[in-house]
Design an enzyme around this catalytic site. Structure first.
Site, PDB file in Angstrom:
ATOM      1  N   LYS A 116     -80.233  56.969  -3.114  1.00  0.00           N
ATOM      2  CA  LYS A 116     -80.650  55.920  -2.878  1.00  0.00           C
ATOM      3  C   LYS A 116     -80.349  55.313  -1.257  1.00  0.00           C
ATOM      4  CE  LYS A 116     -76.512  55.144  -5.248  1.00  0.00           C
ATOM      5  NZ  LYS A 116     -75.999  56.436  -5.427  1.00  0.00           N
ATOM      6  N   HIS A 244     -65.524  56.801  -6.503  1.00  0.00           N
ATOM      7  CA  HIS A 244     -66.227  56.671  -5.075  1.00  0.00           C
ATOM      8  C   HIS A 244     -65.097  55.846  -4.254  1.00  0.00           C
ATOM      9  CE1 HIS A 244     -68.770  55.624  -1.829  1.00  0.00           C
ATOM     10  NE2 HIS A 244     -70.087  55.962  -2.344  1.00  0.00           N
ATOM     11  N   SER A 247     -68.292  52.737   0.468  1.00  0.00           N
ATOM     12  CA  SER A 247     -68.956  53.454   1.387  1.00  0.00           C
ATOM     13  C   SER A 247     -68.284  53.129   2.922  1.00  0.00           C
ATOM     14  CB  SER A 247     -70.374  52.937   1.408  1.00  0.00           C
ATOM     15  OG  SER A 247     -71.431  53.816   2.320  1.00  0.00           O
ATOM     16  N   GLU A 321     -70.934  63.117  -3.623  1.00  0.00           N
ATOM     17  CA  GLU A 321     -72.126  62.671  -3.431  1.00  0.00           C
ATOM     18  C   GLU A 321     -72.376  61.705  -2.089  1.00  0.00           C
ATOM     19  OE1 GLU A 321     -71.893  59.506  -6.702  1.00  0.00           O
ATOM     20  OE2 GLU A 321     -71.806  60.963  -8.264  1.00  0.00           O
ATOM     21  N   PRO A 322     -72.367  62.545  -1.127  1.00  0.00           N
ATOM     22  CA  PRO A 322     -72.553  61.983   0.321  1.00  0.00           C
ATOM     23  C   PRO A 322     -74.137  61.446   0.565  1.00  0.00           C
ATOM     24  CG  PRO A 322     -73.145  64.376   0.412  1.00  0.00           C
ATOM     25  CD  PRO A 322     -72.540  63.943  -1.026  1.00  0.00           C
ATOM     26  N   GLY A 323     -74.336  60.234   1.185  1.00  0.00           N
ATOM     27  CA  GLY A 323     -75.275  59.583   1.555  1.00  0.00           C
ATOM     28  C   GLY A 323     -75.444  59.492   2.864  1.00  0.00           C
ATOM     29  N   ARG A 324     -74.743  58.432   3.422  1.00  0.00           N
ATOM     30  CA  ARG A 324     -74.621  58.047   4.808  1.00  0.00           C
ATOM     31  C   ARG A 324     -74.672  59.268   5.606  1.00  0.00           C
ATOM     32  NH1 ARG A 324     -73.636  53.025   6.477  1.00  0.00           N
ATOM     33  NH2 ARG A 324     -72.893  52.491   4.461  1.00  0.00           N
ATOM     34  N   ASP A 411     -88.459  33.402   9.627  1.00  0.00           N
ATOM     35  CA  ASP A 411     -87.191  33.145   9.282  1.00  0.00           C
ATOM     36  C   ASP A 411     -86.098  33.245  10.094  1.00  0.00           C
ATOM     37  OD1 ASP A 411     -84.780  32.496   7.841  1.00  0.00           O
ATOM     38  OD2 ASP A 411     -85.302  33.652   6.127  1.00  0.00           O
ATOM     39  N   TYR A 439     -79.479  53.502   4.473  1.00  0.00           N
ATOM     40  CA  TYR A 439     -79.645  52.301   3.852  1.00  0.00           C
ATOM     41  C   TYR A 439     -80.429  51.546   4.653  1.00  0.00           C
ATOM     42  CZ  TYR A 439     -75.867  54.132   1.100  1.00  0.00           C
ATOM     43  OH  TYR A 439     -74.966  55.000   0.584  1.00  0.00           O
TER      44      TYR A 439
HETATM   45  C1  LIG Z   1     -72.227  56.303  -7.033  1.00  0.00           C
HETATM   46  C2  LIG Z   1     -72.493  56.350  -5.470  1.00  0.00           C
HETATM   47  N1  LIG Z   1     -72.620  57.552  -5.008  1.00  0.00           N
HETATM   48  C3  LIG Z   1     -72.804  57.728  -3.604  1.00  0.00           C
HETATM   49  C4  LIG Z   1     -73.060  56.844  -2.720  1.00  0.00           C
HETATM   50  C5  LIG Z   1     -73.292  56.995  -1.405  1.00  0.00           C
HETATM   51  O1  LIG Z   1     -71.999  56.800  -0.537  1.00  0.00           O
HETATM   52  P1  LIG Z   1     -72.247  57.143   0.952  1.00  0.00           P
HETATM   53  O2  LIG Z   1     -73.499  56.572   1.598  1.00  0.00           O
HETATM   54  O3  LIG Z   1     -70.970  56.196   1.410  1.00  0.00           O
HETATM   55  O4  LIG Z   1     -72.043  58.607   1.121  1.00  0.00           O
HETATM   56  C6  LIG Z   1     -73.112  55.241  -3.322  1.00  0.00           C
HETATM   57  C7  LIG Z   1     -73.457  54.340  -2.209  1.00  0.00           C
HETATM   58  O5  LIG Z   1     -73.203  53.340  -2.770  1.00  0.00           O
HETATM   59  C8  LIG Z   1     -73.015  55.291  -4.704  1.00  0.00           C
HETATM   60  O6  LIG Z   1     -72.938  54.109  -5.081  1.00  0.00           O
END
Ligand SMILES: Cc1ncc(COP(=O)(O)O)c(C=O)c1O
Length: 477
Positions: A116, A244, A247, A321-324, A411, A439
């Site tokens: 995501k 979690h 974030s 579950e790292p994203g950022r 806008d 994001y």
């Molecule tokens: C279930 C879950 N896992 C992982 C993430 C990723 O988090 P981050 O980007 O802070 O590492 C999110 C972000 O909202 C999340 O909702």
């Protein structure tokens, strides 16, 4: 230069080394000799066989070309093609460096990248080449990963609240691991996915995070026993616990407390006669160097807490579950000035602001804004401001003007920066914004008909060869 040597736990791999340059992470030549350990799937061929190179082009930074050279060229190219669109440059090396850093600092924790956060094909392919798992939030994200050749066992369906049809899709496509936090979710899952391997998400203290999630997701510790019991009655298997911390976390201790909470749930399960085997410590890790707490500091706390509550001989597999963390610093946005208005200062409501420029305020309109790449300004408290800088060299003696940067739409909330002091810009000038990978693209729209920014992935020759990327990407012609 600091040299780190690590040998990972888990599957046997060769020791490897890399060097951390405080200015900029660079990878020492030596580690390419034993790079296989970093991308076993790629080297052994499984990714090679399944990832098609269609539709994913990259530019190679050869002959010493830098990302900045690439951006300058691209700006020239777009200018001569009369192209007015914003663009990103995505550094695949940046993602690779983050992975090396992860492996060095959190050797026991296998990353499942949160799709995501940034679902660009080049990013997902890179993560796959690095042999990470993936955290998917929906049927479409699962579909996307499967279409890239990722096997279902490398996917966790990490959303506690899933539409029934999405659970069915996961079931028929072999994705078994999924989270839950309520009895109703258990009932849904029992109707269509009897083989699911469930992970109980608990609510943890997220007060140290910029984006808090525990008010929406996560069972309380008190309800854990009941939920585990209910799962048993329904014939469902619960294999572990997830959380979690929120974030944009600003305190390592949040992880320690959450890991201790998870231990309590494991103990509760033991009392019920069940053995769980998976701990998922979620996301929340910093994506840039200017965060309050460095990744290394988080890692130290996490490693200590894992040692205390889930030592290696507990047999519990640890994932995250790292994203950022992986993508934020890898993306640079380039936006162009497409309009300008000079407002005489006596007409401006802020004219009494101390230090304002002698006679005017500059209004610039960019080709990207909060409805596009910069939606973080209104919906990501962990990234609520940006610092655009000019592509041209600025002389320190140049006069600065109080300036407002607007996005391109009709806008008025489409404002990028209020009151920054910069030299005068002209229509056609370009600004750059660093740390734009998290994001951003996945939350942008084409409101008013303004196109989303194009993404140009780039990679250095050494990473290209070291990770066997020719099998995964096309070189842009
Ligand atoms: C279930 C879950 N896992 C992982 C993430 C990723 O988090 P981050 O980007 O802070 O590492 C999110 C972000 O909202 C999340 O909702």
């Amino acid at each position: 230069m600091v040299e780190h040597h690590i040998s990972t736990t888990g599957p046997p791999v060769h020791a490897w080394a890399w060097r951390l340059d405080p200015e900029k992470l660079t990878i020492a030549k030596t580690e390419f000799e034993s790079m296989e350990c970093l991308a076993p799937a790629t080297i052994k061929g499984s990714v090679v066989q399944v990832l098609s190179s269609e539709n994913c082009d990259v530019d190679i930074l050869d002959n010493g070309r830098t990302i900045r050279d690439f951006i300058d060229n691209k700006i020239k190219e777009l200018g001569s093609a009369d192209n007015d669109e914003p663009f990103y440059v995505a550094s695949l090396d940046g993602i690779f460096e983050k992975h090396l850093r992860w492996r060095t600092n959190l050797p026991r924790v296998k990353p499942f990248y949160a799709v995501k956060c940034n679902n660009d094909a080049a990013v997902l392919r890179m993560m796959s080449a690095l042999d990470t798992g993936f955290d998917c939030a929906s049927k479409v994200e699962i579909q996307l990963m499967l279409s890239l050749g990722v096997t279902p066992d490398k996917i966790i369906y990490g959303h506690t609240t899933k539409p029934l049809s999405h659970i069915k899709y996961a079931c028929t496509h072999g994705v078994h691991t999924m989270t839950f936090d309520s009895e109703d979710e258990l009932l849904k899952i029992s109707r269509c996915h009897a083989k699911a391997k469930l992970v109980l998400r608990i609510a943890v203290d997220d007060s140290a995070s910029k984006i808090r999630l525990s008010s929406k997701f996560g069972a309380s510790l008190e309800s854990a026993a009941k939920l585990l019991g209910r799962a048993g009655e329904l014939g469902l298997e619960v294999i572990g616990v997830s959380f979690h911390v929120g974030s944009g976390c600003t305190q390592g201790l949040a992880f320690k407390q959450a890991i201790a909470d998870a231990r309590r749930v494991f103990d509760t399960a033991n009392l019920l006669g069940r053995q769980m085997s998976l701990l998922d410590i979620g996301g929340g890790f910093p994506g840039t160097e200017d965060c309050q707490v460095e990744f290394e500091e988080f890692s130290e706390v996490i490693n200590g807490a894992l040692e205390e509550f889930f030592p290696p001989d507990s047999g519990v597999q640890i994932i995250a579950e790292p994203g950022r963390y992986y993508v934020d610093s890898a993306f640079t946005l380039a936006a162009k000035v497409i309009g300008k208005r000079v407002i005489p200062e006596d007409m401006d409501e802020h004219s009494d602001v101390e230090g304002s420029s002698p006679d005017r305020i500059m209004m610039y309109y960019l080709n990207d804004g909060v409805y596009g790449s910069l939606s973080c300004l209104i919906n990501d408290p962990a990234h609520s401001s940006v610092d655009p800088y000019l592509t041209r060299v600025v002389d320190s003696s140049e006069q600065r003007f109080r300036s407002v940067l607007w996005g391109p739409t009709c806008d008025s909330i489409d404002k990028v920066k209020d009151s920054c002091w910069i030299p005068e810009l002209n229509v056609g000038d370009w600004l750059l914004i660093n740390n734009m990978g998290a994001y951003s693209i996945c939350a942008s729209t084409d409101f008013n008909g303004f196109e989303r920014a194009h993404i140009y992935p780039v990679v250095s020759t050494k990473t290209w060869h070291a990770l066997n990327l020719p099998d995964i990407y096309n070189i842009r012609q």
